[in-house]
Structures are given as structure tokens and as C-alpha cells.
Design an enzyme around this catalytic site. Structure first.
Site, PDB file in Angstrom:
ATOM      1  N   ASP A   1       6.425  17.995   7.996  1.00 37.49           N
ATOM      2  CA  ASP A   1       7.034  18.534   6.586  1.00 37.49           C
ATOM      3  C   ASP A   1       7.201  17.414   5.705  1.00 37.49           C
ATOM      4  O   ASP A   1       6.873  17.072   4.112  1.00 37.49           O
ATOM      5  CB  ASP A   1       7.173  19.563   6.120  1.00 37.49           C
ATOM      6  CG  ASP A   1       8.986  19.967   6.529  1.00 37.49           C
ATOM      7  OD1 ASP A   1       8.449  19.819   7.745  1.00 37.49           O
ATOM      8  OD2 ASP A   1       9.036  20.809   5.682  1.00 37.49           O
TER       9      ASP A   1
ATOM     10  N   TYR B   1      13.016   8.873   8.719  1.00 39.45           N
ATOM     11  CA  TYR B   1      12.496   9.724   9.145  1.00 39.45           C
ATOM     12  C   TYR B   1      10.798  10.582   8.899  1.00 39.45           C
ATOM     13  O   TYR B   1       9.834  10.117   9.804  1.00 39.45           O
ATOM     14  CB  TYR B   1      12.658  11.219   9.539  1.00 39.45           C
ATOM     15  CG  TYR B   1      12.408  12.462  10.350  1.00 39.45           C
ATOM     16  CD1 TYR B   1      11.402  12.325  11.283  1.00 39.45           C
ATOM     17  CD2 TYR B   1      11.175  13.258   9.891  1.00 39.45           C
ATOM     18  CE1 TYR B   1      11.815  12.467  12.627  1.00 39.45           C
ATOM     19  CE2 TYR B   1      11.095  14.641  10.028  1.00 39.45           C
ATOM     20  CZ  TYR B   1      10.467  14.074  12.005  1.00 39.45           C
ATOM     21  OH  TYR B   1      10.077  15.500  12.153  1.00 39.45           O
TER      22      TYR B   1
END
Length: 285
Positions: A101, A124
Site C-alpha cells: 500500500d 521503501y
């Protein structure tokens, strides 16, 4: 079918090794044999095993540490999956990969669908998005499952951390203004196996019709605060919880405020997904 499974000691990889049994010969490797930061090793293992399917849950997941190790995060989350995709294509194999997500900025309070504009706000998330793009660019038959807030009864995750801290402390201060859908690692693994069982019956035509990106997360949404409250209720642990804001808990990497994924596309095509509360109950049971 010969299936090469990476990261088998991780929380998703561990569950996949169980869930994929019966779909083929599963060759499960961990970092000791296939370290994704060593691209030569990744290539050598794939060429030695010659799988018909690569399933890659292995990843660099230390969100805050990635801010100070961007090269390593990109090598593991982007370059290695891109290499796997190229090697799989050369073998005539397919690739299953997992994303996050965090490829979305989280600034819009509506569940994200697969075609929505991405815009990661930390290293990330950016490295995982680069991995998605490298796989798509390779032209290999593939499935990319984006998931969220992954937890389980092994490895390092939010659930196990809260259970430990609640036994050590009288009070926990938990962020209450970030929204998402906690997803059990076994839900991810079992759903993957259900989808791949269908793929195995359809051949190359199936991958052309059904390949691509899918969101795979539990249904419903919550906050880290309410997730913690549900965990402690299930565990029967009495610990005072204090809601705080993101600003009250500064960390190196920015987090999306709202990162709920809509898994409707996956459910319309393949199978239903559980409510997050039910999955948590089963996990802890």
C-alpha cells in the site's frame, strides 16, 4: 510444475510454503541460499533450478531503515525482482510478486484501486514501486499482489510487537490517525494458492487475460490504535492505550495517512477476502 519460492523464513514466505503444496514441486529458499542483495546469486539459483513459476515474497521491509539504506532497499525490492522477471521470461516461466500500500501517497481518504496514480512518500514505497515497474517492463507473465499492514504469528510485525510491549508496560501510546487494513500473512498465502490453482488450469491464455496487479488485503479498515485494542482484547491482556497523532511519534520515514486498498477486482475474479477482525481472530486462535 516446479515452483521456486523465495524468502521462505519470512512471515509470508513461511505461510506460502504450506499453501503452495499440491500445486507442484516447491523449492523453498531463504536468504542463506538466495540473498536478494546478491544479484549474481539470484541469477545462479534461478538458472540452476529452472522453475516454471517463481513466487517472490522476499523483500527489504525495514521502512525506517530504508531511509538511510536506499541503495540496499532498491537492490532487494527493485533490481532483484527485475532480474527474476528477466530470468523467468527467458525460461518461459511466470512470476508472482508482492508489493505494498505504500506505493500510494495516502493523501486521499478513499480506498485505492489498482489503476490509481501512485506516489510513494518514503524510500521503501518508492523501491517497491520500482520493482513493480521493472516486472511489468520485462514482459514476463506475472501477478503482483499489493497488500497492507501484514502481520502473523512469526517474524517481526505489529501484532507480535504489541503483544510483547503490552506485557512489559502498563501503558501504550498508539498512533490513531493512520488508516489501513491489517492483513494476516496466511490470508495472503492461501489467496495466492487459490489464484494459482486457477492459473494452472488455464495455461498461457490465463496469464494473458488475468495477469497484472491486484490488491490483496483484508476487508474493512481501522487505525493502529483500534487494531491494537482488538489484539489485546483477543489476547485477554489489560493494558492502558493512549491514542496519539502521527506528529506525536516522529520516525525517519513518512507514513501514508490513509492507505486502504480496494480488493474488489481480485474478489470479482477469484475469491472473497475476510474482514480484518475475523482474520485476526483466526490468527490468534
Amino acid at each position: 510444475m516446479k515452483i521456486l519460492l523465495t524468502g521462505c523464513s519470512g512471515q509470508v514466505g513461511y505461510e506460502l510454503e504450506r499453501s503452495l503444496q499440491g500445486l507442484g514441486q516447491v523449492v523453498a529458499v531463504d536468504r542463506s541460499r538466495m540473498d536478494l542483495s546478491n544479484l549474481d546469486q539470484v541469477r545462479d539459483v534461478i538458472r540452476a533450478e529452472k522453475p516454471q513459476l517463481i513466487v517472490n515474497p522476499a523483500a527489504y521491509t525495514a521502512v525506517d531503515k530504508a531511509e538511510s539504506e536506499p541503495e540496499l532497499a532498491y537492490r532487494i525490492n527493485a533490481e532483484a525482482p527485475g532480474l527474476m522477471a528477466a530470468e523467468a521470461k527467458a525460461l518461459g516461466a511466470a512470476l508472482v510478486h508482492y508489493s505494498t500500500d505504500y506505493v500510494f501517497p495516502g493523501d486521499d481518504p478513499a480506498p485505492r484501486v489498482e489503476g490509481d496514480a501512485t506516489g510513494p512518500i518514503n524510500v521503501y514505497g518508492a523501491s517497491k514501486l520500482a520493482g513493480e515497474q521493472a516486472i511489468a517492463a520485462s514482459g514476463v507473465p506475472h501477478l503482483i499482489f499489493r497488500t497492507s499492514w501484514v502481520y502473523g504469528m512469526r517474524g517481526k510485525n505489529f501484532l507480535l510487537t504489541m503483544l510483547r510491549l503490552a506485557k512489559e508496560r502498563d501503558e501504550l501510546r498508539i498512533v490513531a490517525d493512520q488508516h489501513g487494513a491489517p492483513t494476516w500473512s496466511r490470508t495472503i498465502a492461501d489467496t495466492t494458492a487459490l489464484v494459482l490453482a486457477q492459473a494452472g488450469q488455464g495455461g498461457a491464455d490465463w496469464w494473458r487475460e488475468h495477469g497484472g496487479i491486484y490488491h490483496l488485503s483484508s476487508q474493512g479498515q481501522t487505525t493502529w490504535f483500534d487494531f491494537t485494542r482488538a489484539i489485546l482484547e483477543q489476547a485477554g491482556i489489560d493494558c492502558k492505550l493512549v491514542p496519539i497523532t502521527t506528529a506525536d511519534y516522529p520516525v525517519p520515514a513518512r507514513r501514508p495517512q490513509y492507505s486502504v486498498l480496494s480488493s474488489q477486482r481480485l474478489m470479482d475474479r477469484f475469491c472473497t477476502l475476510p474482514q480484518w477482525q475475523e482474520a485476526l481472530r483466526l490468527c490468534m486462535k
